[in-house]
Scaffold this motif. Structure first.
Motif, PDB file in Angstrom:
ATOM      1  N   GLU A 206       0.831  -1.102   0.165  1.00  0.00           N
ATOM      2  CA  GLU A 206       0.093   0.108   0.029  1.00  0.00           C
ATOM      3  C   GLU A 206       0.907   1.362   0.075  1.00  0.00           C
ATOM      4  O   GLU A 206       2.002   1.174   0.424  1.00  0.00           O
ATOM      5  CB  GLU A 206      -0.970  -0.113   1.211  1.00  0.00           C
ATOM      6  CG  GLU A 206      -1.675  -1.094   1.276  1.00  0.00           C
ATOM      7  CD  GLU A 206      -1.310  -2.168   2.530  1.00  0.00           C
ATOM      8  OE1 GLU A 206      -1.981  -2.892   2.863  1.00  0.00           O
ATOM      9  OE2 GLU A 206       0.001  -2.272   2.586  1.00  0.00           O
ATOM     10  N   SER A 207       0.341   2.336  -0.460  1.00  0.00           N
ATOM     11  CA  SER A 207       0.919   3.525  -0.491  1.00  0.00           C
ATOM     12  C   SER A 207      -0.103   4.632  -0.514  1.00  0.00           C
ATOM     13  O   SER A 207      -1.428   4.530  -1.039  1.00  0.00           O
ATOM     14  CB  SER A 207       1.814   3.771  -1.688  1.00  0.00           C
ATOM     15  OG  SER A 207       1.342   3.718  -2.676  1.00  0.00           O
ATOM     16  N   GLY A 208       0.261   6.075  -0.417  1.00  0.00           N
ATOM     17  CA  GLY A 208      -0.711   6.974  -0.414  1.00  0.00           C
ATOM     18  C   GLY A 208      -1.295   7.588   0.822  1.00  0.00           C
ATOM     19  O   GLY A 208      -2.231   8.479   1.089  1.00  0.00           O
ATOM     20  N   GLY A 209      -0.921   7.042   2.221  1.00  0.00           N
ATOM     21  CA  GLY A 209      -1.750   7.276   3.430  1.00  0.00           C
ATOM     22  C   GLY A 209      -1.065   8.458   3.736  1.00  0.00           C
ATOM     23  O   GLY A 209      -0.222   9.269   3.117  1.00  0.00           O
ATOM     24  N   GLY A 210      -1.525   9.119   4.999  1.00  0.00           N
ATOM     25  CA  GLY A 210      -0.925  10.287   5.765  1.00  0.00           C
ATOM     26  C   GLY A 210      -1.781  11.081   6.445  1.00  0.00           C
ATOM     27  O   GLY A 210      -3.032  10.639   6.500  1.00  0.00           O
ATOM     28  N   PRO A 211      -1.487  12.182   6.907  1.00  0.00           N
ATOM     29  CA  PRO A 211      -2.396  13.216   7.783  1.00  0.00           C
ATOM     30  C   PRO A 211      -3.176  14.093   6.750  1.00  0.00           C
ATOM     31  O   PRO A 211      -2.415  14.537   5.926  1.00  0.00           O
ATOM     32  CB  PRO A 211      -1.237  13.740   8.778  1.00  0.00           C
ATOM     33  CG  PRO A 211      -0.184  14.005   7.805  1.00  0.00           C
ATOM     34  CD  PRO A 211      -0.142  12.684   7.043  1.00  0.00           C
TER      35      PRO A 211
ATOM     36  N   GLY B 219      -7.597   5.452  10.870  1.00  0.00           N
ATOM     37  CA  GLY B 219      -7.259   4.008  11.032  1.00  0.00           C
ATOM     38  C   GLY B 219      -6.058   3.597  10.244  1.00  0.00           C
ATOM     39  O   GLY B 219      -5.483   4.514   9.321  1.00  0.00           O
ATOM     40  N   VAL B 220      -5.653   2.232  10.285  1.00  0.00           N
ATOM     41  CA  VAL B 220      -4.784   1.543   9.425  1.00  0.00           C
ATOM     42  C   VAL B 220      -5.621   0.971   8.312  1.00  0.00           C
ATOM     43  O   VAL B 220      -6.571   0.232   8.589  1.00  0.00           O
ATOM     44  CB  VAL B 220      -3.827   0.859  10.260  1.00  0.00           C
ATOM     45  CG1 VAL B 220      -2.689   0.049   9.206  1.00  0.00           C
ATOM     46  CG2 VAL B 220      -2.929   1.219  11.368  1.00  0.00           C
ATOM     47  N   TYR B 221      -5.308   1.146   7.031  1.00  0.00           N
ATOM     48  CA  TYR B 221      -5.938   0.872   6.055  1.00  0.00           C
ATOM     49  C   TYR B 221      -5.090  -0.247   5.398  1.00  0.00           C
ATOM     50  O   TYR B 221      -3.757  -0.200   5.092  1.00  0.00           O
ATOM     51  CB  TYR B 221      -6.345   1.877   4.955  1.00  0.00           C
ATOM     52  CG  TYR B 221      -7.256   2.800   5.431  1.00  0.00           C
ATOM     53  CD1 TYR B 221      -7.239   3.520   6.441  1.00  0.00           C
ATOM     54  CD2 TYR B 221      -8.593   2.639   4.598  1.00  0.00           C
ATOM     55  CE1 TYR B 221      -8.340   4.339   6.833  1.00  0.00           C
ATOM     56  CE2 TYR B 221      -9.632   3.386   5.269  1.00  0.00           C
ATOM     57  CZ  TYR B 221      -9.539   4.166   6.333  1.00  0.00           C
ATOM     58  OH  TYR B 221     -10.617   5.212   6.541  1.00  0.00           O
ATOM     59  N   PHE B 222      -5.627  -1.452   5.190  1.00  0.00           N
ATOM     60  CA  PHE B 222      -5.060  -2.452   4.574  1.00  0.00           C
ATOM     61  C   PHE B 222      -5.716  -3.169   3.220  1.00  0.00           C
ATOM     62  O   PHE B 222      -6.966  -2.942   3.059  1.00  0.00           O
ATOM     63  CB  PHE B 222      -5.117  -3.843   5.512  1.00  0.00           C
ATOM     64  CG  PHE B 222      -4.584  -3.759   6.813  1.00  0.00           C
ATOM     65  CD1 PHE B 222      -5.332  -3.248   7.872  1.00  0.00           C
ATOM     66  CD2 PHE B 222      -3.400  -4.137   7.240  1.00  0.00           C
ATOM     67  CE1 PHE B 222      -4.730  -3.129   9.208  1.00  0.00           C
ATOM     68  CE2 PHE B 222      -2.655  -4.150   8.126  1.00  0.00           C
ATOM     69  CZ  PHE B 222      -3.664  -3.497   9.298  1.00  0.00           C
ATOM     70  N   CYS B 223      -4.720  -3.195   2.037  1.00  0.00           N
ATOM     71  CA  CYS B 223      -5.286  -3.808   1.055  1.00  0.00           C
ATOM     72  C   CYS B 223      -5.544  -5.546   1.002  1.00  0.00           C
ATOM     73  O   CYS B 223      -4.545  -5.908   1.764  1.00  0.00           O
ATOM     74  CB  CYS B 223      -4.260  -3.642   0.155  1.00  0.00           C
ATOM     75  SG  CYS B 223      -4.667  -4.060  -1.859  1.00  0.00           S
TER      76      CYS B 223
ATOM     77  N   GLN C 159       1.079  -4.533   4.220  1.00  0.00           N
ATOM     78  CA  GLN C 159       1.385  -4.318   5.624  1.00  0.00           C
ATOM     79  C   GLN C 159       0.640  -3.086   6.388  1.00  0.00           C
ATOM     80  O   GLN C 159       0.675  -3.233   7.529  1.00  0.00           O
ATOM     81  CB  GLN C 159       2.782  -3.942   5.412  1.00  0.00           C
ATOM     82  CG  GLN C 159       2.964  -2.387   4.987  1.00  0.00           C
ATOM     83  CD  GLN C 159       2.928  -2.271   3.489  1.00  0.00           C
ATOM     84  OE1 GLN C 159       2.495  -2.974   2.849  1.00  0.00           O
ATOM     85  NE2 GLN C 159       2.718  -1.148   2.890  1.00  0.00           N
ATOM     86  N   GLY C 160      -0.352  -2.540   5.563  1.00  0.00           N
ATOM     87  CA  GLY C 160      -1.136  -1.543   6.082  1.00  0.00           C
ATOM     88  C   GLY C 160      -0.526  -0.222   5.940  1.00  0.00           C
ATOM     89  O   GLY C 160       0.633  -0.112   6.021  1.00  0.00           O
ATOM     90  N   ILE C 161      -1.432   0.863   5.937  1.00  0.00           N
ATOM     91  CA  ILE C 161      -0.777   2.305   5.943  1.00  0.00           C
ATOM     92  C   ILE C 161      -1.816   3.003   6.684  1.00  0.00           C
ATOM     93  O   ILE C 161      -2.976   3.048   6.843  1.00  0.00           O
ATOM     94  CB  ILE C 161      -0.679   2.692   4.481  1.00  0.00           C
ATOM     95  CG1 ILE C 161       0.083   4.058   4.393  1.00  0.00           C
ATOM     96  CG2 ILE C 161      -2.077   2.664   3.900  1.00  0.00           C
ATOM     97  CD1 ILE C 161       0.639   4.257   2.861  1.00  0.00           C
TER      98      ILE C 161
END
Length: 111
Positions: free
Chosen positions: A6-11, A91-95, A103-105
């Motif tokens: 996964e990619s693209g997460g953040g605040p 939260g933590v997002y999982f594909c 691994q979650g993001i």
């Protein structure tokens, strides 16, 4: 064995948008169903959105109309476009695909 990154997460601030990406390798991506789960603090992992290989998609009720799951088979990548984000989306997002999770993001939405 399928692998997912996964990619693209953040605040972000409430009301803003964020797009998550999930690159899938190790299998013919176009034949796979994919899904996004999230785990909020103190809660169990929950299904957010699911897409069959045909493109048919389903969403949990509290993200319907705000989140969109999509895929680019040429790039072996699934996406989760999230709009009008709320603090409760933190939260933590999982594909997920073929029984495997990434691994979650982390996604953090501030009020």
């Amino acid at each position: 064995q399928v692998q997912l990154v996964e990619s693209g997460g953040g605040p972000v601030q409430a009301g803003e948008s964020l797009k998550l990406a999930c690159e899938v390798t190790g299998y013919t991506f176009s034949a796979l169903a994919v899904a996004w789960y999230r785990q909020r603090e103190g809660s169990q992992r929950e299904l957010v959105a699911h897409q069959y290989a045909t493109g048919k998609s389903t969403y949990r009720e509290d993200v319907e109309g705000r989140f969109t799951i999509s895929r680019d088979n040429a790039k072996n990548t699934a996406y989760l476009q999230m709009t009008k984000l709320k603090s409760e989306d933190t939260g933590v997002y999982f594909c997920w695909s073929l029984g495997q999770y990434g691994q979650g993001i982390q996604v953090t939405v501030s009020p």
